[in-house]
Write an enzyme that holds these catalytic residues in place. Sequence first.
Site: not given
Ligand SMILES: [Zn+2]
Length: 286
Positions: A82, A104, A209-210, A212, A231
């Site tokens: 990741d 990334d 991503h993110g 939560t 993710n």
């Molecule tokens: Zn991430």
Amino acid sequence: MPLVNMKDMLDHAHAHGYAVGAFDLVGLDFLEAIVVGAERARAPVILSLAESHFSHFDLELAMPAVEAAARRAQVPVAIHLDHGASLDSAIRAIRLGANGVMVDASHLDIGDNIDATRAVTAMAHACGVCVEGELGYVPGVEGEDAERHPGPVQYTTVAEAKAFVERTGVDCLAVSVGTVHGRMKDKPGLDWGRLKDIHAALGLPLVIHGGTGLSDDQFRKLITFGVAKINYYTALADAAGDAIRAAARAGARSYTALLAGVREPIAAEVERCLRVLGSPRFQCNK
Ligand SMILES: [Zn+2]
């Protein structure tokens, strides 16, 4: 169930209308709890190792354990690097057993991002390994994971996404449509129109991503717009932190006593997340 190629896993999810959870692990407690949570949900899972967490563990020591956990799991498992920072990081992760890598380079301008990502794709595809690129920028807002992603949000545009995928050959693309790394301060607003247009233009599995802080309805809606990988880390880290604090309040002092209760809340959060992501119910008898 044996290790499953991450591209096959994401293509299946994309074609069948569900998403796979990718959970960063930062130690053996996380590794074991993530697999237990996936087995309870009978869902495929991505064991994810973020380069930004390498200060917490040694990748070379961790990977044999990750591979052993994947091989004895009763659900399909992929192993993913990741937020890989460089071509060398991707080569190292693949040599150690990763079958998916993320490049990334989203903090660079699009031309440099394309060059960096294309170099990783050429190498990884020669090894049969799936590549995730990121275009646009998902910043951090609050919490441990947020601090690793400084700077303002930069949304992914449709035209750039199309050019990026054509020129890099990535297998899946992380897009920026309103989520953040870490904890959301308010209820997140997602740019659904943008996501829908990106998916219509690319037809590729998309990555968020993110995860939560998103609601169950938001997860389900993301999937209808082509998101096949989510993710999800901060909620696991917070659940583990809460368990350690509770143990300390109850008088625990030693390392093992403080950590004794962290696995169950992590597994429970993984199971809850995967049930929302709606995978078919896999089960394999060893
Ligand atoms: Zn991430």
